[in-house]
Scaffold this motif. Structure first.
Motif, PDB file in Angstrom:
ATOM      1  N   GLN A  91       7.525  -6.572   3.206  1.00 26.19           N
ATOM      2  CA  GLN A  91       8.847  -5.921   3.202  1.00 26.19           C
ATOM      3  C   GLN A  91       9.759  -6.552   4.241  1.00 26.19           C
ATOM      4  N   ILE A  92       9.206  -6.841   5.409  1.00 33.61           N
ATOM      5  CA  ILE A  92      10.000  -7.479   6.470  1.00 33.61           C
ATOM      6  C   ILE A  92      10.468  -8.853   6.007  1.00 33.61           C
ATOM      7  N   ILE A  93       9.561  -9.624   5.425  1.00 34.50           N
ATOM      8  CA  ILE A  93       9.903 -10.975   4.967  1.00 34.50           C
ATOM      9  C   ILE A  93      10.973 -10.909   3.878  1.00 34.50           C
ATOM     10  N   THR A  94      10.827  -9.992   2.933  1.00 31.54           N
ATOM     11  CA  THR A  94      11.807  -9.868   1.853  1.00 31.54           C
ATOM     12  C   THR A  94      13.177  -9.468   2.396  1.00 31.54           C
ATOM     13  N   ARG A  95      13.195  -8.579   3.380  1.00 32.77           N
ATOM     14  CA  ARG A  95      14.475  -8.188   4.001  1.00 32.77           C
ATOM     15  C   ARG A  95      15.126  -9.363   4.725  1.00 32.77           C
ATOM     16  N   GLU A  96      14.317 -10.321   5.192  1.00 35.48           N
ATOM     17  CA  GLU A  96      14.838 -11.460   5.944  1.00 35.48           C
ATOM     18  C   GLU A  96      15.324 -12.604   5.052  1.00 35.48           C
ATOM     19  N   VAL A  99      18.824 -13.634   5.563  1.00 33.57           N
ATOM     20  CA  VAL A  99      19.058 -14.237   6.876  1.00 33.57           C
ATOM     21  C   VAL A  99      18.764 -15.731   6.824  1.00 33.57           C
ATOM     22  N   TYR A 100      17.710 -16.096   6.120  1.00 30.25           N
ATOM     23  CA  TYR A 100      17.271 -17.497   6.085  1.00 30.25           C
ATOM     24  C   TYR A 100      17.832 -18.278   4.897  1.00 30.25           C
ATOM     25  N   VAL A 101      18.118 -17.580   3.799  1.00 31.46           N
ATOM     26  CA  VAL A 101      18.736 -18.220   2.627  1.00 31.46           C
ATOM     27  C   VAL A 101      20.074 -17.516   2.419  1.00 31.46           C
ATOM     28  N   VAL A 142      20.327 -17.691 -11.487  1.00 30.09           N
ATOM     29  CA  VAL A 142      19.201 -17.807 -10.550  1.00 30.09           C
ATOM     30  C   VAL A 142      19.702 -18.527  -9.301  1.00 30.09           C
ATOM     31  N   ALA A 143      19.704 -17.783  -8.202  1.00 29.71           N
ATOM     32  CA  ALA A 143      20.134 -18.354  -6.924  1.00 29.71           C
ATOM     33  C   ALA A 143      18.908 -18.713  -6.097  1.00 29.71           C
ATOM     34  N   LEU A 144      19.122 -19.593  -5.114  1.00 27.40           N
ATOM     35  CA  LEU A 144      18.039 -20.002  -4.229  1.00 27.40           C
ATOM     36  C   LEU A 144      17.436 -18.791  -3.512  1.00 27.40           C
ATOM     37  N   SER A 145      18.256 -17.817  -3.149  1.00 25.92           N
ATOM     38  CA  SER A 145      17.747 -16.612  -2.479  1.00 25.92           C
ATOM     39  C   SER A 145      16.838 -15.810  -3.413  1.00 25.92           C
ATOM     40  N   ASP A 146      17.139 -15.831  -4.726  1.00 30.01           N
ATOM     41  CA  ASP A 146      16.248 -15.156  -5.691  1.00 30.01           C
ATOM     42  C   ASP A 146      14.882 -15.840  -5.715  1.00 30.01           C
ATOM     43  N   ALA A 148      13.531 -17.557  -3.286  1.00 31.44           N
ATOM     44  CA  ALA A 148      12.842 -17.240  -2.027  1.00 31.44           C
ATOM     45  C   ALA A 148      12.232 -15.838  -2.073  1.00 31.44           C
ATOM     46  N   ALA A 149      12.954 -14.872  -2.630  1.00 29.82           N
ATOM     47  CA  ALA A 149      12.432 -13.499  -2.717  1.00 29.82           C
ATOM     48  C   ALA A 149      11.210 -13.436  -3.633  1.00 29.82           C
ATOM     49  N   VAL A 150      11.258 -14.139  -4.766  1.00 32.88           N
ATOM     50  CA  VAL A 150      10.130 -14.143  -5.701  1.00 32.88           C
ATOM     51  C   VAL A 150       8.916 -14.810  -5.059  1.00 32.88           C
ATOM     52  N   VAL A 151       9.139 -15.945  -4.384  1.00 32.11           N
ATOM     53  CA  VAL A 151       8.027 -16.637  -3.733  1.00 32.11           C
ATOM     54  C   VAL A 151       7.415 -15.758  -2.644  1.00 32.11           C
ATOM     55  N   ALA A 152       8.246 -15.097  -1.855  1.00 31.68           N
ATOM     56  CA  ALA A 152       7.731 -14.200  -0.806  1.00 31.68           C
ATOM     57  C   ALA A 152       6.910 -13.064  -1.423  1.00 31.68           C
ATOM     58  N   ASP A 153       7.397 -12.500  -2.531  1.00 34.16           N
ATOM     59  CA  ASP A 153       6.662 -11.427  -3.216  1.00 34.16           C
ATOM     60  C   ASP A 153       5.336 -11.952  -3.766  1.00 34.16           C
ATOM     61  N   ASN A 154       5.361 -13.154  -4.334  1.00 40.60           N
ATOM     62  CA  ASN A 154       4.121 -13.734  -4.868  1.00 40.60           C
ATOM     63  C   ASN A 154       3.091 -13.946  -3.757  1.00 40.60           C
ATOM     64  N   TYR A 155       3.539 -14.427  -2.611  1.00 39.43           N
ATOM     65  CA  TYR A 155       2.604 -14.625  -1.499  1.00 39.43           C
ATOM     66  C   TYR A 155       2.071 -13.278  -0.995  1.00 39.43           C
TER      67      TYR A 155
END
Length: 181
Positions: A91-96, A99-101, A142-146, A148-155
């Motif tokens: 959840q923390i990573i997804t919220r961030e 900030v990063y993308v 499909v944006a780069l932030s999308d 990043a969110a999908v990859v973070a969720d997959n991890y």
């Protein structure tokens, strides 16, 4: 010697012999009764020993089941705690992600349709198949932030699965230990 005289001499021996035969018969009957009693006592002792052994095995099984239940509870608590930590971090990573993308990164990086197609095929564990159209064309919506969110969720899902496997391995170890008793 007259038969009467002979009989008078043999009579005490015959009585003694008869008495000995009666005594032998009584001893035989008494011995047979004793053997029957001994066999019955042996059977009862064997039955009692069998019951004692079954009771001991039941006690051991009950203790092992209790120990296994305790181990299961410890394993489940550890697993639930570890998965909760993984979810909180995710959840923390997804919220961030924003900030990063940033929106500037979204605007600067076009996500190609070929990437989206390959990513989706990998997520479904299916080959992407032959390419259709231009794989370098921008993917609609499909944006780069999308990404990043999908990859973070997959991890995060992968880490949850890893914790589940670790919990199952702990459970199997406890079960093997229980069965070895």
């Amino acid at each position: 010697m007259s038969p009467a005289l002979a009989w008078e001499l043999v009579r005490p021996v015959a009585r003694l012999f008869g008495l000995v035969l009666v005594l032998v018969a009584l001893v035989g009957v008494y011995g047979a009764l004793q053997v029957g009693r001994l066999r019955d006592a042996d059977r009862r002792a064997s039955d009692a020993q069998g019951r004692a052994e079954r009771a001991e095995r039941a006690r051991i099984d009950a203790e092992a089941a209790r120990d296994l239940a305790r181990a299961e509870a410890r394993i489940e608590v550890r697993y639930v705690d570890r998965v909760q930590v993984v979810r909180e971090k995710a959840q923390i990573i997804t919220r961030e992600v924003p900030v990063y993308v940033t929106p500037n990164a979204d605007a600067a990086c076009v996500v190609p349709v070929g990437f989206v197609r390959l990513h989706d095929a990998a997520a479904a564990n299916e080959p992407a198949g032959p390419a259709t159209g231009n794989p370098d064309a921008p993917a609609e919506g499909v944006a780069l932030s999308d990404v990043a969110a999908v990859v973070a969720d997959n991890y995060a899902t992968a880490h949850e699965n890893a914790e589940q496997v670790t919990g199952l391995q702990d459970y199997v170890r406890a079960l093997v230990e229980h069965c070895a008793r």
